[in-house]
Design a protein around this motif. Structure first.
Motif, PDB file in Angstrom:
ATOM      1  N   LEU A 282       0.807  -1.013  -0.261  1.00 18.32           N
ATOM      2  CA  LEU A 282       0.116  -0.005  -0.280  1.00 18.32           C
ATOM      3  C   LEU A 282       1.160   1.339  -0.250  1.00 18.32           C
ATOM      4  O   LEU A 282       0.768   2.512  -0.678  1.00 18.32           O
ATOM      5  CB  LEU A 282      -0.624  -0.292   1.254  1.00 18.32           C
ATOM      6  N   ARG A 283       1.159   1.227   0.626  1.00 18.40           N
ATOM      7  CA  ARG A 283       2.383   2.552   0.526  1.00 18.40           C
ATOM      8  C   ARG A 283       3.441   2.917  -1.414  1.00 18.40           C
ATOM      9  O   ARG A 283       3.208   4.207  -1.132  1.00 18.40           O
ATOM     10  CB  ARG A 283       4.402   1.636   1.755  1.00 18.40           C
ATOM     11  N   LEU A 284       3.446   1.935  -0.821  1.00 23.65           N
ATOM     12  CA  LEU A 284       3.893   2.122  -3.085  1.00 23.65           C
ATOM     13  C   LEU A 284       2.900   1.883  -3.782  1.00 23.65           C
ATOM     14  O   LEU A 284       2.645   3.432  -4.905  1.00 23.65           O
ATOM     15  CB  LEU A 284       4.574   0.601  -3.752  1.00 23.65           C
ATOM     16  N   LEU A 285       0.872   1.714  -3.641  1.00 22.02           N
ATOM     17  CA  LEU A 285       0.316   2.206  -4.588  1.00 22.02           C
ATOM     18  C   LEU A 285      -0.129   3.751  -4.229  1.00 22.02           C
ATOM     19  O   LEU A 285      -0.203   4.299  -4.894  1.00 22.02           O
ATOM     20  CB  LEU A 285      -0.318   1.197  -3.706  1.00 22.02           C
ATOM     21  N   LEU A 286       0.316   4.074  -3.130  1.00 20.41           N
ATOM     22  CA  LEU A 286      -0.345   5.488  -2.101  1.00 20.41           C
ATOM     23  C   LEU A 286       0.962   6.508  -2.491  1.00 20.41           C
ATOM     24  O   LEU A 286       1.369   7.838  -2.952  1.00 20.41           O
ATOM     25  CB  LEU A 286       0.135   6.119  -0.624  1.00 20.41           C
ATOM     26  N   GLN A 287       2.029   6.190  -2.416  1.00 21.60           N
ATOM     27  CA  GLN A 287       3.305   7.307  -1.920  1.00 21.60           C
ATOM     28  C   GLN A 287       4.370   6.790  -3.340  1.00 21.60           C
ATOM     29  O   GLN A 287       5.530   7.286  -3.807  1.00 21.60           O
ATOM     30  CB  GLN A 287       4.238   7.187  -1.361  1.00 21.60           C
ATOM     31  N   LEU A 305      -7.995 -11.555  -2.128  1.00 29.47           N
ATOM     32  CA  LEU A 305      -7.871 -11.037  -0.649  1.00 29.47           C
ATOM     33  C   LEU A 305      -8.824 -12.244  -0.052  1.00 29.47           C
ATOM     34  O   LEU A 305     -10.027 -11.719   0.088  1.00 29.47           O
ATOM     35  CB  LEU A 305      -8.439  -9.689  -0.913  1.00 29.47           C
ATOM     36  N   SER A 306      -7.855 -11.512   1.277  1.00 30.04           N
ATOM     37  CA  SER A 306      -8.923 -12.092   2.901  1.00 30.04           C
ATOM     38  C   SER A 306     -10.331 -10.830   2.982  1.00 30.04           C
ATOM     39  O   SER A 306      -9.829 -10.097   2.720  1.00 30.04           O
ATOM     40  CB  SER A 306      -8.398 -12.240   3.961  1.00 30.04           C
ATOM     41  N   ASN A 307     -11.253 -11.915   3.563  1.00 31.77           N
ATOM     42  CA  ASN A 307     -11.884 -10.521   4.424  1.00 31.77           C
ATOM     43  C   ASN A 307     -11.551  -9.448   4.990  1.00 31.77           C
ATOM     44  O   ASN A 307     -11.830  -8.221   4.247  1.00 31.77           O
ATOM     45  CB  ASN A 307     -13.640 -10.661   5.081  1.00 31.77           C
ATOM     46  N   ASP A 308     -10.490  -9.761   6.138  1.00 31.79           N
ATOM     47  CA  ASP A 308      -9.950  -8.571   6.520  1.00 31.79           C
ATOM     48  C   ASP A 308      -9.176  -8.203   5.678  1.00 31.79           C
ATOM     49  O   ASP A 308      -8.583  -6.691   6.243  1.00 31.79           O
ATOM     50  CB  ASP A 308      -8.951 -10.231   7.559  1.00 31.79           C
ATOM     51  N   ALA A 309      -8.114  -9.125   4.918  1.00 28.38           N
ATOM     52  CA  ALA A 309      -7.874  -7.767   3.859  1.00 28.38           C
ATOM     53  C   ALA A 309      -8.334  -6.196   2.869  1.00 28.38           C
ATOM     54  O   ALA A 309      -7.852  -5.232   2.814  1.00 28.38           O
ATOM     55  CB  ALA A 309      -6.134  -8.594   3.180  1.00 28.38           C
ATOM     56  N   LYS A 310      -9.306  -7.297   2.529  1.00 26.12           N
ATOM     57  CA  LYS A 310     -10.094  -5.929   1.890  1.00 26.12           C
ATOM     58  C   LYS A 310     -10.510  -5.058   3.072  1.00 26.12           C
ATOM     59  O   LYS A 310     -10.087  -3.932   2.245  1.00 26.12           O
ATOM     60  CB  LYS A 310     -11.568  -6.754   1.317  1.00 26.12           C
ATOM     61  N   VAL A 311     -10.748  -5.003   3.707  1.00 28.60           N
ATOM     62  CA  VAL A 311     -11.093  -4.275   5.048  1.00 28.60           C
ATOM     63  C   VAL A 311     -10.209  -3.074   5.257  1.00 28.60           C
ATOM     64  O   VAL A 311      -9.399  -2.161   4.967  1.00 28.60           O
ATOM     65  CB  VAL A 311     -12.056  -4.701   6.301  1.00 28.60           C
ATOM     66  N   PHE A 312      -9.271  -4.238   5.018  1.00 29.86           N
ATOM     67  CA  PHE A 312      -8.286  -3.345   5.378  1.00 29.86           C
ATOM     68  C   PHE A 312      -7.358  -1.843   4.210  1.00 29.86           C
ATOM     69  O   PHE A 312      -7.104  -0.836   4.456  1.00 29.86           O
ATOM     70  CB  PHE A 312      -6.185  -4.221   6.192  1.00 29.86           C
ATOM     71  N   VAL A 313      -7.253  -3.001   3.040  1.00 24.83           N
ATOM     72  CA  VAL A 313      -6.849  -2.056   2.057  1.00 24.83           C
ATOM     73  C   VAL A 313      -7.747  -0.804   1.376  1.00 24.83           C
ATOM     74  O   VAL A 313      -7.873   0.546   1.579  1.00 24.83           O
ATOM     75  CB  VAL A 313      -7.077  -2.238   1.114  1.00 24.83           C
TER      76      VAL A 313
END
Length: 810
Positions: A282-287, A305-313
């Motif tokens: 996500l750091r690369l995705l955003l920055q 993605l797992s459900n927890d990962a979907k929420v985090f992303v």
């Protein structure tokens, strides 16, 4: 080896005789040691006392003397120095260097001859110790080990059968790798890294710790990061170790630092994301650079993605992705849409995206036409995201899509959806139908969708999709029609009657023999919601052999011949409700014949015992009511007996009552006359009077009341209820007063039961029954009050004035 950080330990001089003899390893001379450090000197200097020390050590001593306010002294003799001049001992330094070089060469020779898989544990360990000693010598370049081609030999020791040798080899390679990039590259040759990674999953904690420490050193070399990541399972194991609760702290820290080094390689970052470590991704995705951001977004669209990962992303990058979708170029929008498609497929993450205002640009993309419109393949992705969002159950009535405050359920928006459905290909058709399925699945929004469908005149168009060749489109259409059928059943019935073969298609779906699918359950549910007294539709179903198919399915489910599943209840409920339509058409002889041929009364009686399926029980009881009402017309009344003749007189006629139904006073059967008594249904209906669901009780009581209605022998009907212990449950239904319908029905039944004087006498003392009748008399509608009044007279709660008026008139 703590003593050998800057020189050789004494133990190195105690090798076996064979090694000394072969390799000519010279002992460590005392003159070579610094008296202060007890280690071999590299830069020896001499004081005026003639004592020799390592320069750094004696300089430190002299500084401490000055700091402590003491005169400078010789550490060995204790004599106060008149001069602190340090004279280099060049001859000694040269001698030590020569001795070191000779011993290094000798030790390397010993090591090279001992480092092979077949060597003894002792020889291998000593050889590795020699290499470590050489590495610990200050100012001794570690390239001597590499130039001596010992690194491949040391790496081979990782495959030794001795755990001690393996551990020592890991340690040796780590020391060689420290601050030496060339050694790192040399260690990484061949399959050494793969071998090191294998140690990460060994049971022995020291081997895991040694391996991760070595990998950490290697990962400091950027060129090796990709090579480490290319080893199958390496990153997954490291991710697991970095979050482990069972590993020791140093192992966890080394794993974490190794992963941080590996993040320099974009391929590794992707792998980490695959294995649940999303922060670097996500750091690369955003920055990251624009190209990197695009690459990461595109890859996110491919990740599972797992459900927890979907929420985090969604929480971390959802808003940024929505911004890209709104204003990025076509390539960036495509990547963002695919990523959002992945994230939106879980209820919680979908709600986060809705809060990030994804709906306005999403709907705009779907409806946009012209040069700026998305290609159809991306409109399909947009439609899929919308399906995911609708499934999350948000309050779509309160989420504005534009400055006009229109929402997803506004009439104009629904009209646009319906128009788009009719003007796109099957893929988008299917998705948009699923959007409407989601919106009509909520009681909060279904009526608005129904109103929009009506106002658009789209009912016929939607029904046509029941014949779509694509199963997904057909299934979505059937589900949509099922959801709106409770609110526009007559509209749908009219459309099905007017349409061509859509009804046949629904019947064909129900007839499929691949288990029980959600499509079959939806088809059965749709037909079950259509008006039950629509005679034209019921006739069409008869002509389509729908009822024969349904009977076969119901019996197959009951007998376990058709596999169940999560849709079996919904499917069976729909089938039974459709089949019950036959019993509303018994004024037509063809339907009576059908019910007789297929013994429907027996089937519905059997279905009364489907415990846990309230709709099935209620529908079956209602169907039995309809069938039982025909019993009095279908029973075969026996011919009156002929008087006998015995010569001079006529004998009194007699009649054989064997086999005659006492309620209907004729020859009855469950198949031919639908008689509840002959079909053993009375006991089962009485049992349902204690059901927790009012609709089941209402239907069961209505069916039992057919034994008490005009046209049958009411006293015998009451007798049947007595024999089946049905009187008390009916009285309890009256007293409980659960619904107005139940009270009306119970008052009617109780009045008929109380016509038997013995029962009326027994019940007259029951205060609860009396109170219930009084309440019905006071609060019921006009008809119920009249019936309650008659009942109260049966139990002497009200005077019967009819006899008095008769006497006065005479």
């Amino acid at each position: 080896m703590a003593d050998t950080a800057d020189g050789y330990d004494d133990s190195s001089t105690h090798s076996t005789g064979s090694h000394h003899e072969t390799a000519h390893i010279e002992p460590l001379y005392e003159a070579f040691r610094c008296p202060l450090t007890r280690k071999v000197m590299h830069n020896p200097v001499t004081l005026e006392t003639g004592q020799t020390f390592e320069r750094e050590a004696i300089e430190k001593w002299l500084r401490e003397c000055n700091v402590n306010g003491r005169p400078p002294t010789c550490p060995v003799t204790g004599k106060v120095l008149s001069s602190t001049e340090l004279n280099p001992s060049i001859a000694l330094r040269n001698t030590i260097e020569e001795w070191t070089q000779r011993n290094e060469a000798a030790r390397l020779d010993v090591a090279s001859k001992s480092l092979f898989v077949g060597s003894s544990e002792a020889d291998a360990l000593q050889a590795l110790d020699y290499v470590i000693d050489i590495c610990h010598m200050n100012r001794t370049p570690r390239n001597v080990v590499r130039k001596g081609e010992l690194i491949p030999l040391i790496a081979d020791m990782l495959k030794s059968s001795s755990r001690r040798v393996r551990l020592k080899a890991l340690e040796t390679l780590r020391i060689l790798a420290e601050e030496d990039d060339d050694n790192k590259e040399n260690i990484a040759l061949g399959d050494t890294i793969r071998t090191i990674v294998k140690f990460l999953s060994y049971e022995h904690s020291q081997e895991r710790e040694g391996a991760v420490s070595l990998l950490y050193e290697l990962s400091k070399r950027e060129s090796l990061c990709e090579k480490i990541g290319d080893v199958s399972g390496a990153i997954l194991i490291l991710v697991g170790m970095s979050s482990s609760k069972s590993e020791n702290v140093s192992t966890v820290e080394r794993a974490e630092k190794t992963l941080e080094n590996l993040e320099r390689c974009e391929k590794n970052v992707r792998q980490m994301a695959e294995n649940g470590r999303f922060q670097p991704f996500l750091r690369l995705l955003l920055q990251g650079s624009p190209d990197t951001q695009l690459s990461m977004a595109a890859y996110l669209g491919e990740l599972v993605l797992s459900n927890d990962a979907k929420v985090f992303v969604a929480e971390t990058a959802g808003s940024a992705l929505v911004d890209v979708m709104r204003s990025g170029n076509k390539e960036a929008r495509e990547a963002a849409l695919k990523a959002l498609n992945q994230i939106s497929s879980y209820e919680t993450s979908a709600k986060i995206l809705i809060e990030a205002c994804i709906l306005p640009p999403l709907v705009k993309d779907l409806f946009m036409v012209g040069s700026n419109q998305l290609p159809m393949r991306l409109k399909e992705v947009s439609a899929t995201i919308l399906v995911n969002l609708v499934a999350c159950g948000a309050n779509f009535e309160s989420i504005p899509l534009d400055h006009n405050r229109q929402t997803l359920v506004s009439e104009e928006i629904v009209h646009n959806l319906l128009h788009l459905i009719s003007n796109t290909g099957p893929a988008i058709e299917c998705k948009l139908l699923q959007v409407l399925v989601g919106l009509t699945s909520s009681s909060a929004t279904v009526l608005k969708i129904v109103a929009a469908i009506r106002s658009s005149g789209a009912t016929i168009s939607l029904i046509q999709y029941v014949e779509a060749p694509q199963r997904e489109v057909r299934m979505a259409a059937i589900k949509l029609l099922k959801n709106i059928s409770p609110h526009m059943g007559q509209d749908l019935a009219d459309s099905f009657r007017a349409a061509g073969s859509q009804l046949s298609s629904l019947v064909s779906v129900m007839a499929e023999n691949n288990g029980i699918s959600d499509e079959q359950a939806a088809a059965a549910g749709l037909l079950s919601d259509l008006p039950e007294r629509d005679s034209v539709l019921t006739q069409r179903l008869l002509e389509e052999n729908a009822f024969i198919i349904i009977i076969s399915k119901v019996r197959g489910i009951r007998q376990g011949e058709i596999r169940g599943g999560r849709f079996v209840t919904q499917f069976l409920e729909g089938l039974v409700m459709i089949l019950s339509r036959v019993t509303y058409m018994l004024d037509e002889n063809s339907f009576i014949v059908f019910a007789q041929e297929h013994n429907l009364a027996a089937l519905f009686t059997e279905l009364l015992q489907t415990n846990g399926l309230d709709k099935v029980q209620a529908t079956s009881a209602a169907a039995l009511e309809n069938l039982s009402q025909k019993s009095k017309y279908l029973t075969k009344i026996p011919d009156p007996p002929q008087p006998g003749f015995c010569g001079f007189c006529f004998s009194k006629p007699t009649q054989d009552t064997a086999g005659i139904c006492k309620v209907h006073h004729g020859f009855c059967s469950i198949r031919e006359t639908f008689c509840l008594l002959e079909g053993k249904a009375v006991e089962k209906l009485v049992a349902l009077l204690d059901h927790t669901k009012e609709q089941v009780v209402e239907a069961a009581l209505a069916a039992l009341c057919t034994l008490l209605e005009d046209g049958v022998i009411i006293e015998e009907g009451v007798a049947v209820l007595c024999e089946t212990d049905g009187i008390r449950p009916i009285l309890e239904v009256l007293c409980e007063n659960r619904t107005e319908v139940l009270r009306q029905r119970a008052v009617w039944a109780v009045e008929r039961i109380l016509r038997r004087e013995d029962i009326a006498y027994d019940i007259s003392g029951d205060q609860n029954v009396g109170t219930a009748l009084v309440e019905a008399f006071r609060n019921g509608d006009y008809r119920t009050r009249q019936i309650a009044e008659r009942a109260l007279k049966h139990v002497d709660k009200l005077p019967n004035f009819s006899g008095i008026f008769t006497k006065m008139s005479t």
